[in-house]
Design a protein around this motif. Structure first.
Motif, mmCIF file in Angstrom:
data_model
loop_
_atom_site.group_PDB
_atom_site.id
_atom_site.type_symbol
_atom_site.label_atom_id
_atom_site.label_comp_id
_atom_site.label_asym_id
_atom_site.label_seq_id
_atom_site.Cartn_x
_atom_site.Cartn_y
_atom_site.Cartn_z
ATOM 1 N N ALA A 162 0.959 -1.134 -0.029
ATOM 2 C CA ALA A 162 0.123 0.016 -0.244
ATOM 3 C C ALA A 162 0.764 1.001 -0.317
ATOM 4 O O ALA A 162 0.674 2.114 -0.299
ATOM 5 N N GLY A 163 2.454 0.665 -0.157
ATOM 6 C CA GLY A 163 3.271 2.539 0.384
ATOM 7 C C GLY A 163 3.245 2.724 1.025
ATOM 8 O O GLY A 163 4.298 3.600 1.831
ATOM 9 N N ARG A 164 3.104 2.002 2.618
ATOM 10 C CA ARG A 164 2.983 2.048 3.533
ATOM 11 C C ARG A 164 4.808 1.724 4.314
ATOM 12 O O ARG A 164 5.179 0.818 4.009
ATOM 13 N N VAL A 165 5.837 2.835 5.082
ATOM 14 C CA VAL A 165 6.585 2.454 5.044
ATOM 15 C C VAL A 165 6.565 1.341 6.619
ATOM 16 O O VAL A 165 6.454 1.743 7.947
ATOM 17 N N PHE A 166 7.914 0.806 6.938
ATOM 18 C CA PHE A 166 8.116 1.028 8.429
ATOM 19 C C PHE A 166 8.616 0.656 8.666
ATOM 20 O O PHE A 166 9.664 1.606 8.503
ATOM 21 N N ASP A 167 8.068 0.638 10.515
ATOM 22 C CA ASP A 167 9.509 0.912 11.500
ATOM 23 C C ASP A 167 10.873 0.607 10.582
ATOM 24 O O ASP A 167 11.102 0.102 10.918
ATOM 25 N N GLY A 168 11.647 1.461 11.378
ATOM 26 C CA GLY A 168 13.016 1.098 11.188
ATOM 27 C C GLY A 168 13.970 1.729 9.451
ATOM 28 O O GLY A 168 14.850 1.530 9.301
ATOM 29 N N SER A 169 13.362 1.853 8.898
ATOM 30 C CA SER A 169 13.612 2.652 7.254
ATOM 31 C C SER A 169 13.662 4.140 7.842
ATOM 32 O O SER A 169 13.293 4.703 7.877
ATOM 33 N N PRO A 170 14.343 4.466 7.365
ATOM 34 C CA PRO A 170 14.655 5.955 6.588
ATOM 35 C C PRO A 170 13.851 6.430 6.230
ATOM 36 O O PRO A 170 13.677 7.991 6.508
ATOM 37 N N ALA A 171 13.647 5.951 5.576
ATOM 38 C CA ALA A 171 12.411 6.831 4.687
ATOM 39 C C ALA A 171 11.103 7.437 5.978
ATOM 40 O O ALA A 171 10.963 6.934 6.826
ATOM 41 N N PRO A 172 10.786 8.505 6.316
ATOM 42 C CA PRO A 172 10.314 9.391 7.250
ATOM 43 C C PRO A 172 8.596 9.249 7.111
ATOM 44 O O PRO A 172 7.911 9.351 7.868
ATOM 45 N N THR A 173 7.898 9.139 5.555
ATOM 46 C CA THR A 173 6.804 8.683 5.131
ATOM 47 C C THR A 173 6.640 8.066 4.364
ATOM 48 O O THR A 173 7.376 7.704 3.635
ATOM 49 N N ASN A 174 5.556 7.412 3.827
ATOM 50 C CA ASN A 174 4.887 6.960 3.369
ATOM 51 C C ASN A 174 5.199 7.052 1.915
ATOM 52 O O ASN A 174 5.218 8.480 1.935
#
Length: 197
Positions: A162-174
């Protein structure tokens, strides 16, 4: 000093003729200058909405199109993929898409107008790289228990389907959902929301 009479009609003709020729010259120079203010065809196309035929997308398949010089992904999700989206929500930074970065309709688990079709801008929200689409169990090597998703190999950001970012990823947002709507069952218009002026 000559005593020759002044021919006023000739003088008037020369003044009018000179004025007309000068006016035509100014208009001739102004037209290309003013026309240069209009955006070029390339600039118009770069900001234009695009129509995409989704009728031939197979279940599980991702297609790429270009909109405003950005890659846009359209994924036809299977019922199995849709069921998986509920299972990984406790591992996500923003499972309900509360960050104000996409159309209002994207504030849901599926982040789409129709659950089956996901439409995303294919640019990582960390540093602008383009993540890879990993399906058929390939994503489980990155996130245990999640068979499908997007992985950005540059810095390790991970996103579900769904394009939602996982915790622990450098990306701050979906990943960003662009504005779009369905013209009919087989055609999406990317760039505008239905009813937007």
């Amino acid at each position: 000093m000559s005593n020759t009479p002044v021919d006023n009609s000739r003088r008037r003709f020369l003044t009018i003729a000179t004025s007309v020729i000068g006016g035509v010259g100014v208009a001739g120079a102004a037209v290309p200058f003013i026309a240069s203010w209009n955006p070029s065809a390339k600039a118009k196309a770069a900001g234009a909405d695009i129509k995409v035929d989704i009728s031939k997308i197979e279940p599980g398949q991702l297609i790429r199109v270009e909109w405003r010089s950005k890659p846009v992904w359209i994924v036809r999700r299977t019922p199995e993929i849709l069921a998986e989206l509920a299972k990984d929500e406790d591992m996500l930074k923003d499972p309900n898409s509360e960050e104000d970065q996409q159309p209002e309709f994207a504030r849901s688990r599926y982040r789409s107008l129709k659950e089956e079709y996901l439409v995303l801008v294919g640019i990582c929200t960390h540093l602008g790289c383009s993540p890879q689409y990993l399906n058929d169990g390939q994503f489980e090597e990155i996130v245990e228990g999640v068979p499908d998703g997007f992985f950005c190999p540059c810095h390790g950001s991970r996103f579900d389907l769904a394009g939602r970012v996982f915790d622990g990823s450098p990306a701050p947002t979906n990943l960003v959902v662009p504005p779009y709507y369905y013209i009919d069952d087989n055609t999406i218009l990317i760039g505008s929301e239905e009813g937007a002026a």
